[in-house]
Design an enzyme around this catalytic site. Structure first.
Site, PDB file in Angstrom:
ATOM      1  N   SER A 126      -1.108  -0.725  -4.599  1.00  0.00           N
ATOM      2  CA  SER A 126      -1.822   0.487  -4.997  1.00  0.00           C
ATOM      3  C   SER A 126      -1.636   1.549  -3.934  1.00  0.00           C
ATOM      4  O   SER A 126      -1.063   1.304  -2.864  1.00  0.00           O
ATOM      5  CB  SER A 126      -3.311   0.212  -5.194  1.00  0.00           C
ATOM      6  OG  SER A 126      -3.997   0.199  -3.955  1.00  0.00           O
ATOM      7  N   GLU A 158       0.831  -1.188   0.000  1.00  0.00           N
ATOM      8  CA  GLU A 158       0.000   0.000   0.000  1.00  0.00           C
ATOM      9  C   GLU A 158       0.875   1.251   0.000  1.00  0.00           C
ATOM     10  O   GLU A 158       1.771   1.384   0.835  1.00  0.00           O
ATOM     11  CB  GLU A 158      -0.897   0.057   1.245  1.00  0.00           C
ATOM     12  CG  GLU A 158      -1.997  -0.983   1.284  1.00  0.00           C
ATOM     13  CD  GLU A 158      -2.877  -0.826   2.517  1.00  0.00           C
ATOM     14  OE1 GLU A 158      -3.920  -1.490   2.551  1.00  0.00           O
ATOM     15  OE2 GLU A 158      -2.530  -0.057   3.424  1.00  0.00           O
ATOM     16  N   CYS A 159       0.609   2.151  -0.898  1.00  0.00           N
ATOM     17  CA  CYS A 159       1.197   3.496  -0.915  1.00  0.00           C
ATOM     18  C   CYS A 159       2.723   3.440  -0.866  1.00  0.00           C
ATOM     19  O   CYS A 159       3.373   3.246  -1.884  1.00  0.00           O
ATOM     20  CB  CYS A 159       0.607   4.337   0.207  1.00  0.00           C
ATOM     21  SG  CYS A 159       0.789   6.109  -0.060  1.00  0.00           S
ATOM     22  N   ALA A 160       3.326   3.580   0.295  1.00  0.00           N
ATOM     23  CA  ALA A 160       4.780   3.491   0.398  1.00  0.00           C
ATOM     24  C   ALA A 160       5.279   2.154  -0.130  1.00  0.00           C
ATOM     25  O   ALA A 160       6.319   2.079  -0.795  1.00  0.00           O
ATOM     26  CB  ALA A 160       5.222   3.681   1.847  1.00  0.00           C
TER      27      ALA A 160
END
Length: 445
Positions: free
Chosen positions: A418, A331-333
């Site tokens: 994502s 996720e993200c990072a």
């Protein structure tokens, strides 16, 4: 269940909620109380400071991410065995999703049937404070205003004027905090610097907040207010019951941690363990190998853009992640770390895309539809998530998720990646899928 509790709210962001909530948690703990810390919304940074203050994991309460029906059960799960719970709000008290108060501080206060302490920035006003408080106390009669803490009070005279006005309004003043720039925490592009990145300084900052709140607030009155909350007609959430049973075997799920990956919900690890996994934390900044026997990876949120050089320099670990063929949830990072590049520096190359910092803040709740299958997703399923970043990824393939006005992510047989932050308590099958698709030991080329 009876859990003494109160919600710390404010008319607007920047009023001092975190100062009061964190200081109150630490001050009550210093008096021997077992304190349960909570945060309204998807914020990851404030719960890190809450955990330092209370000595327990900071937990999030978010009706959008988990559903209204799970807010009270998740609260009771986190507050088990505690003497008092402190819930820090988000933004202004009635600020929710879109034009509603859904997922607002007021919404969560109603779901918890908890009294509210309103933190008001008294700088540059005196009698007008009473008008502000009166408006918040009467705007929604379903929310019980238990009292006010005045913040950034300038002098004894200023405090007396505010107290007199609030006495006329019939709202008790539970504390008055003087202006003190020494208690501020450093910030950067996404808010406060996480406590895990500055632990010695963060511990000292929390100690200062505890002393400030203890000296400025009526702790006995605040505890009495918390004890006025009625029993909650709900049953505590249980990760094992949410899953319905563990998967076969006991695979090792490696979860990224350390200073670069500080964002995560405590319930995720609890669900993984309930699904039958052994959770092993590793630090991509310091560790040159994945934990022994790793069968799946979880790489959550954080600040890889701040540590891009150090992450790029850890060639042995990047090579292992690049070669890993078990399921990966990012996720993200984590997405940025899996990309081919981040700001021109080599990352792991598991996601065919290039990431870079931008000047644009992307922030908000999303209701996304999965366009394909991956370790976590099934095509056509809907997910409620949250975005919070200042980076962008140029993908070489079609996105994994789509929502109104946007699309994002990458998925294949081994990778779900994502920008969407998901709360697995609202979708416990995600933990089950990850563990069920794990292979032990890890497959490394």
């Amino acid at each position: 269940m009876v859990v003494p509790r109160l919600v710390v709210a404010a008319p607007a962001s920047g009023s001092g909620k975190t100062t009061v909530a964190t200081g109150l948690m630490a001050a009550l703990r210093a008096r021997g109380l077992r304190v349960s810390p909570h945060k309204v919304g998807p914020d990851y940074i404030d719960p890190g400071y809450h955990a330092l203050a209370a000595g327990r994991p900071g937990r999030n309460l978010d009706p959008w991410l988990t559903g209204e029906e799970l807010v009270a059960p998740l609260f009771l799960h986190g507050a088990a065995g505690c003497d008092v719970a402190v819930v820090e709000g988000v933004m202004g008290m009635f600020d929710g999703r879109g034009e509603t108060d859904f997922a607002s501080t007021a919404h969560v206060a109603r779901l918890l049937d908890a009294p509210v302490v309103l933190v008001v920035d008294a700088a540059r006003q005196s009698r007008s404070v009473a008008a502000v408080v009166h408006g918040f106390a009467t705007f929604d009669p379903r929310v019980r205003m238990g009292g006010v803490v005045l913040n950034r009070v300038g002098s004894d005279r200023h405090e007396a004027l505010c107290r007199a006005a609030l006495a006329q309004a019939g709202v008790p003043v539970l504390g008055a905090i003087r202006r003190d720039d020494a208690v501020s925490a450093p910030s950067r592009h996404l808010g406060l610097v996480p406590a895990a990145e500055r632990e010695p300084e963060a511990v000292a900052a929390v100690d200062r907040l505890a002393a400030l709140v203890a000296d400025s607030c009526d702790l006995e009155a605040l505890v009495r207010l918390a004890r006025s909350a009625p029993p909650l007609p709900a049953e505590a959430w249980d990760p094992a019951r949410a899953l319905g049973g563990p998967a076969a075997g006991r695979p090792v799920v490696a979860v990224a941690g350390g200073a670069a990956f500080t964002f995560g919900y405590a319930e995720h690890a609890e669900l993984l363990r309930a699904a039958g996994a052994e959770v092993a934390v590793f630090d991509p900044l310091r560790d040159d190998r994945l934990p022994e026997g790793t069968a799946a990876l979880v790489v959550g949120g954080g600040f890889p853009e701040v540590y891009a050089a150090e992450l790029a320099a850890n060639d042995p670990l990047r090579a292992q992640v690049a070669a890993f063929r078990g399921p990966i949830a990012a996720e993200c990072a984590g997405l940025l770390y899996l990309c081919a590049e981040l700001d021109g520096r080599r990352m792991c190359g598991r996601v065919p895309g290039v990431a870079r910092m931008t000047d644009r803040l992307t922030l908000g709740y999303r209701e996304a539809v999965a366009l394909g299958d991956s370790p976590l997703t099934r095509a056509g399923e809907r997910y409620r998530g949250h975005e919070f970043h200042r980076t962008a990824v140029a993908y070489e393939r079609a996105p994994l998720f789509r929502w109104d006005g946007g699309a994002d992510g990458y998925g294949d047989a081994q990778v779900t990646a994502s920008y969407l932050h998901l709360h697995w308590a609202g979708r416990p099958e995600l933990a089950q899928r990850l563990v069920s698709s794990s292979r032990s030991p890890s497959v490394l080329r």
